[in-house]
Motif scaffolding. Structure first.
Motif, PDB file in Angstrom:
ATOM      1  N   LEU A   9      45.122  43.961 -21.471  1.00 32.70           N
ATOM      2  CA  LEU A   9      46.161  43.083 -22.821  1.00 32.70           C
ATOM      3  C   LEU A   9      47.402  43.493 -21.932  1.00 32.70           C
ATOM      4  N   ASP A  12      50.305  42.393 -25.256  1.00 26.79           N
ATOM      5  CA  ASP A  12      49.491  42.260 -26.492  1.00 26.79           C
ATOM      6  C   ASP A  12      49.129  41.389 -26.172  1.00 26.79           C
ATOM      7  N   LYS A  13      49.476  40.690 -24.665  1.00 23.52           N
ATOM      8  CA  LYS A  13      49.454  39.171 -24.417  1.00 23.52           C
ATOM      9  C   LYS A  13      48.447  38.616 -23.746  1.00 23.52           C
ATOM     10  N   LEU A  15      45.759  38.081 -20.331  1.00 23.27           N
ATOM     11  CA  LEU A  15      46.010  37.666 -19.100  1.00 23.27           C
ATOM     12  C   LEU A  15      45.064  38.162 -17.947  1.00 23.27           C
ATOM     13  N   GLU A 218      56.612  46.618 -20.648  1.00 23.26           N
ATOM     14  CA  GLU A 218      55.471  46.716 -22.002  1.00 23.26           C
ATOM     15  C   GLU A 218      55.898  46.741 -23.075  1.00 23.26           C
ATOM     16  N   GLN A 224      57.612  38.567 -21.251  1.00 23.40           N
ATOM     17  CA  GLN A 224      57.273  37.042 -20.846  1.00 23.40           C
ATOM     18  C   GLN A 224      56.109  37.440 -19.439  1.00 23.40           C
ATOM     19  N   CYS A 225      54.546  37.270 -20.024  1.00 20.33           N
ATOM     20  CA  CYS A 225      53.376  37.173 -19.440  1.00 20.33           C
ATOM     21  C   CYS A 225      53.080  35.630 -18.831  1.00 20.33           C
ATOM     22  N   CYS A 226      53.227  35.390 -17.932  1.00 21.16           N
ATOM     23  CA  CYS A 226      52.359  34.164 -17.438  1.00 21.16           C
ATOM     24  C   CYS A 226      51.079  33.590 -16.934  1.00 21.16           C
ATOM     25  N   CYS A 227      50.889  32.279 -17.638  1.00 26.06           N
ATOM     26  CA  CYS A 227      49.444  32.823 -17.154  1.00 26.06           C
ATOM     27  C   CYS A 227      49.537  31.388 -15.792  1.00 26.06           C
TER      28      CYS A 227
END
Length: 235
Positions: A9, A12-13, A15, A218, A224-227
């Motif tokens: 995480l 809280d996203k 990855l 964080e 933004q968190c990208c897959c």
């Protein structure tokens, strides 16, 4: 726990760092290997064979990457040895580091009998498995001993520093790709010169990010968190 996946995480996203992301980031071949060799968790070691004896003129297994680099500096080195030695230095010294002293892996050296096959080998998979070996609990041969493996991992996480094997640079590249806000915290983020263009960059080691910068990113509300797999599918 999947062999080729690591989930974590950030802000809280979730990855995922898997073999697919590793291949996308590094461009290395990650297909299943034809034979299992080397230092990875699914690999086996070999003893010095004919190629080792011809390259190093010894049966002594205590040969390191710095030894190989010193050999390459010799003007008198036979020309046929240069490419094999350079390849083994790249693999054991950069892609699949398996020892803090950078010892050369006998199994890899024997693969150099066929240079073309060596170049086509899926080093990405070998590097990925070796990299993950320090980022997850050791795999016990007996499932009932998993608690002991978890204890080992907890001790590692409590340390101020730890040894990373394989190709841990891929994790840094993954973080910059998946979390673009981190790039704003490094000096000259748009600079793309390589060590070949600026060899003096090898003379010192500088931390690109410090712990406080990572925590600051964080805790941003709009981080933004990208897959990476999603981005790859869209392109």
């Amino acid at each position: 726990m999947r062999l080729y996946e690591l989930w974590f995480l950030f802000a809280d996203k979730p990855l995922r760092f898997s073999l697919r992301e590793f291949g996308d980031i590094t461009g290395l071949k990650c297909e299943p290997e034809r034979e299992k060799v080397g230092n990875g968790s699914e690999s086996i070691d070999a003893t010095p064979g004919r190629m080792w004896k011809e390259l190093f003129e010894t049966e002594d297994e205590d040969v390191t990457v710095p030894d190989v680099l010193r050999m390459l500096e010799r003007p008198s080195l036979p020309e046929w040895k240069r490419l094999p030695l350079a390849l083994i230095a790249l693999v054991d010294g950069l892609l699949v580091c398996g020892h803090k002293l950078l010892r050369v892996t006998p199994a890899y050296v024997e693969m150099l009998e066929d240079t073309r096959s060596f170049l086509q080998y899926p080093w990405g998979r070998e590097a990925f498995v070796s990299t993950l070996s320090r980022l997850r609990p050791p795999q016990p041969s007996d499932p009932s001993k998993m608690d002991k493996s978890l204890s080992v991992m907890r001790l590692r996480l409590k340390q101020q520093s730890t040894a990373c094997y394989g190709f841990p640079l891929a994790l840094q590249l993954f973080a910059f790709k998946a979390i673009p806000s981190l790039l704003e915290k490094i000096p000259e983020p748009n600079k793309t010169t390589s060590f070949l263009q600026e060899p003096e960059g090898c003379d010192s080691t500088n931390a690109l990010l410090n712990f406080e910068d990572i925590l600051l990113v964080e805790t941003q509300t709009e981080v933004q968190c990208c897959c990476l797999s999603y981005l790859q599918n869209r392109s």
